[in-house]
Design a protein around this motif. Structure first.
Motif, PDB file in Angstrom:
ATOM      1  N   ARG A 110       0.883  -1.277  -0.127  1.00 45.10           N
ATOM      2  CA  ARG A 110       0.033  -0.025   0.004  1.00 45.10           C
ATOM      3  C   ARG A 110       0.756   1.162   0.040  1.00 45.10           C
ATOM      4  O   ARG A 110       0.305   2.230  -0.602  1.00 45.10           O
ATOM      5  CB  ARG A 110      -1.127   0.078   1.228  1.00 45.10           C
ATOM      6  CG  ARG A 110      -1.752   1.113   1.203  1.00 45.10           C
ATOM      7  CD  ARG A 110      -2.917   1.229   0.137  1.00 45.10           C
ATOM      8  NE  ARG A 110      -3.874   2.579   0.387  1.00 45.10           N
ATOM      9  CZ  ARG A 110      -4.551   3.152  -0.644  1.00 45.10           C
ATOM     10  NH1 ARG A 110      -4.177   2.608  -1.921  1.00 45.10           N
ATOM     11  NH2 ARG A 110      -5.113   3.950  -0.328  1.00 45.10           N
ATOM     12  N   ALA A 148      -1.850  -2.339  -4.334  1.00 41.90           N
ATOM     13  CA  ALA A 148      -2.471  -2.684  -3.177  1.00 41.90           C
ATOM     14  C   ALA A 148      -4.008  -3.160  -3.490  1.00 41.90           C
ATOM     15  O   ALA A 148      -4.567  -3.839  -2.945  1.00 41.90           O
ATOM     16  CB  ALA A 148      -2.608  -1.167  -2.259  1.00 41.90           C
ATOM     17  N   LEU A 185      -7.625  -0.203   2.892  1.00 40.31           N
ATOM     18  CA  LEU A 185      -7.208   0.680   1.547  1.00 40.31           C
ATOM     19  C   LEU A 185      -7.823   2.036   1.627  1.00 40.31           C
ATOM     20  O   LEU A 185      -7.235   2.911   1.109  1.00 40.31           O
ATOM     21  CB  LEU A 185      -7.846  -0.480   0.710  1.00 40.31           C
ATOM     22  CG  LEU A 185      -7.344  -1.382  -0.051  1.00 40.31           C
ATOM     23  CD1 LEU A 185      -7.979  -2.599  -0.839  1.00 40.31           C
ATOM     24  CD2 LEU A 185      -6.128  -1.180  -0.779  1.00 40.31           C
ATOM     25  N   THR A 204      -0.816   5.762  -0.738  1.00 41.35           N
ATOM     26  CA  THR A 204       0.183   5.375  -1.349  1.00 41.35           C
ATOM     27  C   THR A 204       1.301   6.318  -1.276  1.00 41.35           C
ATOM     28  O   THR A 204       1.558   7.272  -2.106  1.00 41.35           O
ATOM     29  CB  THR A 204       0.011   5.204  -2.643  1.00 41.35           C
ATOM     30  OG1 THR A 204      -0.700   6.259  -3.300  1.00 41.35           O
ATOM     31  CG2 THR A 204      -1.044   3.974  -2.832  1.00 41.35           C
TER      32      THR A 204
END
Length: 174
Positions: A94, A101, A126, A131
């Motif tokens: 991630r 991811a 998530l 990121t």
């Protein structure tokens, strides 16, 4: 039904509104468009090499089997922290790659189901993390900044906090 009709006209109305605004302000829309497109292309040329290197590293990590080895090594620590060990791929990928991811998250959902504790934890992870390296590469590259100084450690600390909060929240709520 009414909402669908309005949404059909939303984009044309926005474009017409922008054109009318530019006309009232006497802005050369074509010149502004081509200037903006040229600037956008120069930004893409600056950030493309780091992004290609980043995506290559992510795919090499997944293909090498190193992800499975790291899962085995980190299982005791993750279990102690309350994070499902099955999400270790997501924890590692991630901060590096959003698409990687999403692929790992999709694999987790297919394997364990979206309504399982593991699937829910992956989904919340998530949504509650970033990121980091991609974002730093894009924004710092676009701004021409070469030294990130404290940005990476602070952002990774925020990611760790997001992973922990996601796991604990899912455990508490479900």
């Amino acid at each position: 039904m009414v909402l669908t009709k309005f949404s059909d006209y939303l984009i044309p109305l926005l474009l017409a509104g922008a054109a009318l605004y530019a006309l009232c302000r006497r802005v050369d829309v074509f010149s502004a468009l081509t200037t903006g497109a040229g600037e956008g292309l120069s930004v893409v040329l600056r950030i493309l090499p780091p992004l290609v290197a980043l995506l290559t590293a992510v795919y090499m990590l997944r293909a090498s089997g190193a992800l499975e080895l790291l899962t085995e090594l980190l299982t005791p620590v993750l279990t102690f922290l309350g994070i499902p060990p099955e999400t270790v791929g997501l924890l590692l990928i991630r901060p590096v790659s959003g698409s990687g991811a999403l692929a790992v998250g999709s694999d987790i959902m297919q394997t364990y189901g979206p309504d399982s504790t593991i699937g829910r934890t992956a989904a919340v992870m998530l949504g509650s993390t970033e990121t980091t390296f991609y974002t730093v590469a894009v924004y710092y590259g676009a701004a021409g900044i070469r030294r990130t100084r404290h940005t990476i450690p602070a952002a990774l600390a925020a990611d760790i906090a997001g992973f922990l909060a996601a796991a604990w929240t899912v455990r508490w709520m479900f």
